[in-house]
Design a protein around this motif. Sequence first.
Motif: not given
Length: 157
Positions: A1-13, A51-57
């Motif tokens: 599993m990878k944690i990273r900063v949100i990217e624009e393509k992630d908005n819907v998910q 501010a920052c948002y992280w996602v786990a992918e």
Amino acid sequence: MKIRVIEEKDNVQVEQLIRTCLIEFGADKEGTAWSDPYLGDFYRVYQAEHACYWVAEEDGLIVAGCGIGPIKEHPDVCELQKMYALQGARGSGIAKNLLDIALTFAQTHYHSCYLETLDNMHAANRFYLKNGFKRLDQPLLDTGHFSCDAWYLKTFS
């Protein structure tokens, strides 16, 4: 599993992740994140200063996320925002990893961290207490999330 900063393509998910979790806990209603107008635009929202948002992918699917955002009325306090994990990702340690990353970031810009949640999210409430948050008797401020009924604050040393 990878944690990273949100990217624009992630908005819907990310929006789907949050809505799925809110439905699970009966929080698909006004006064929760459900009705936030920017729910599907986190990439832009979290471009704000400190501010920052992280996602786990995992295998291209976002399974968890959380953010740190400023509180205009309290410049030395941030808010842990929109911390959610899909049911299958819970218990994997990913929430702890996300929280550690978020709080490390928060400590570089703020004195303390506030959060709001629902009392019926029992595991989340235990998780926050276990990670040094103290339960408050009332909200720190009016965030518009009037359906939230559990509030926490963690002060950094």
